[in-house]
Design a protein around this motif. Structure first.
Motif, PDB file in Angstrom:
ATOM      1  N   SER A   7       0.837  -1.204   0.000  1.00  0.00           N
ATOM      2  CA  SER A   7       0.000   0.000   0.000  1.00  0.00           C
ATOM      3  C   SER A   7       0.868   1.249   0.000  1.00  0.00           C
ATOM      4  CB  SER A   7      -0.913   0.023   1.215  1.00  0.00           C
ATOM      5  OG  SER A   7      -1.823  -1.035   1.175  1.00  0.00           O
ATOM      6  N   LYS A  28      -6.902   8.521  -2.004  1.00  0.00           N
ATOM      7  CA  LYS A  28      -7.934   7.580  -1.532  1.00  0.00           C
ATOM      8  C   LYS A  28      -8.946   7.309  -2.639  1.00  0.00           C
ATOM      9  CE  LYS A  28     -11.628   7.088   1.859  1.00  0.00           C
ATOM     10  NZ  LYS A  28     -12.638   6.659   0.933  1.00  0.00           N
ATOM     11  N   ASN A  32      -9.346   3.535  -4.008  1.00  0.00           N
ATOM     12  CA  ASN A  32     -10.593   2.827  -3.686  1.00  0.00           C
ATOM     13  C   ASN A  32     -11.240   2.198  -4.909  1.00  0.00           C
ATOM     14  OD1 ASN A  32     -10.572   3.014  -0.954  1.00  0.00           O
ATOM     15  ND2 ASN A  32     -11.855   4.813  -0.848  1.00  0.00           N
ATOM     16  N   ARG A  33     -10.703   2.462  -6.097  1.00  0.00           N
ATOM     17  CA  ARG A  33     -11.195   1.762  -7.286  1.00  0.00           C
ATOM     18  C   ARG A  33     -10.754   0.307  -7.270  1.00  0.00           C
ATOM     19  NH1 ARG A  33      -9.477   6.284 -11.744  1.00  0.00           N
ATOM     20  NH2 ARG A  33     -10.801   7.944 -10.946  1.00  0.00           N
ATOM     21  N   THR A  34      -9.583   0.040  -6.679  1.00  0.00           N
ATOM     22  CA  THR A  34      -9.049  -1.319  -6.707  1.00  0.00           C
ATOM     23  C   THR A  34      -9.000  -1.980  -5.334  1.00  0.00           C
ATOM     24  OG1 THR A  34      -6.809  -0.438  -6.496  1.00  0.00           O
ATOM     25  CG2 THR A  34      -7.619  -0.841  -8.721  1.00  0.00           C
ATOM     26  N   MET A  35      -8.890  -1.193  -4.266  1.00  0.00           N
ATOM     27  CA  MET A  35      -8.777  -1.764  -2.923  1.00  0.00           C
ATOM     28  C   MET A  35      -9.417  -0.819  -1.917  1.00  0.00           C
ATOM     29  SD  MET A  35      -4.738  -0.936  -2.312  1.00  0.00           S
ATOM     30  CE  MET A  35      -4.657  -1.057  -0.560  1.00  0.00           C
ATOM     31  N   GLN A  36      -9.791  -1.339  -0.764  1.00  0.00           N
ATOM     32  CA  GLN A  36     -10.366  -0.516   0.298  1.00  0.00           C
ATOM     33  C   GLN A  36      -9.257  -0.082   1.244  1.00  0.00           C
ATOM     34  OE1 GLN A  36     -13.436   0.463  -0.893  1.00  0.00           O
ATOM     35  NE2 GLN A  36     -13.913   0.506   1.272  1.00  0.00           N
ATOM     36  N   ILE A  37      -9.082   1.219   1.376  1.00  0.00           N
ATOM     37  CA  ILE A  37      -8.101   1.773   2.301  1.00  0.00           C
ATOM     38  C   ILE A  37      -8.658   3.089   2.817  1.00  0.00           C
ATOM     39  CG2 ILE A  37      -6.771   2.882   0.473  1.00  0.00           C
ATOM     40  CD1 ILE A  37      -4.246   2.243   2.157  1.00  0.00           C
ATOM     41  N   SER A  38      -8.472   3.354   4.080  1.00  0.00           N
ATOM     42  CA  SER A  38      -9.067   4.544   4.682  1.00  0.00           C
ATOM     43  C   SER A  38      -8.197   5.777   4.441  1.00  0.00           C
ATOM     44  CB  SER A  38      -9.258   4.335   6.184  1.00  0.00           C
ATOM     45  OG  SER A  38      -8.007   4.264   6.825  1.00  0.00           O
ATOM     46  N   TRP A  39      -8.842   6.919   4.512  1.00  0.00           N
ATOM     47  CA  TRP A  39      -8.154   8.189   4.332  1.00  0.00           C
ATOM     48  C   TRP A  39      -7.102   8.379   5.413  1.00  0.00           C
ATOM     49  CZ3 TRP A  39      -8.209  12.231   7.850  1.00  0.00           C
ATOM     50  CH2 TRP A  39      -7.619  13.404   7.420  1.00  0.00           C
ATOM     51  N   LYS A  41      -5.405   6.121   7.046  1.00  0.00           N
ATOM     52  CA  LYS A  41      -4.251   5.248   6.817  1.00  0.00           C
ATOM     53  C   LYS A  41      -3.364   5.832   5.719  1.00  0.00           C
ATOM     54  CE  LYS A  41      -4.389   0.809   7.280  1.00  0.00           C
ATOM     55  NZ  LYS A  41      -4.618  -0.639   7.120  1.00  0.00           N
TER      56      LYS A  41
END
Length: 97
Positions: A7, A28, A32-39, A41
């Protein structure tokens, strides 16, 4: 704290691809198009990697906008109070009542 190297690499690649103009919200949106990750993080990884966006919102501008919004709300409330107490004639404001 769990540090995900893949990441961090993706964040670094996106940041460099856009010449350091993208901050954590834009990154972000892309990630978020390919994976879920928070702002938060993304922002934390950017701090660890010492990546700072070149474009920043000026804090004074934010305060001026807040002050302007407060003044507009106060004026609306004052006008509404004057109309409610019938101190201002509706024809003066050109309101169809």
């Amino acid at each position: 704290m769990d540090f995900d190297l893949s990441s961090a690499k993706k964040i670094h690649i996106i940041f460099n691809y856009h010449n350091g103009l993208y901050g954590s919200p834009q990154i972000k949106f892309i990630l978020n198009r390919t994976m879920q990750i928070s702002w938060s993080k993304i922002a934390r990884y950017m701090r660890i990697l010492v990546l700072k966006s070149k474009i920043r919102v000026k804090k004074d501008l934010k305060n001026k906008m807040r002050l302007k919004n407060v003044i507009v709300v106060i004026l609306i409330l004052l006008i509404a109070n004057e109309i409610f107490t019938k101190k201002i004639n509706c024809e003066q404001l050109m309101l169809p009542i």
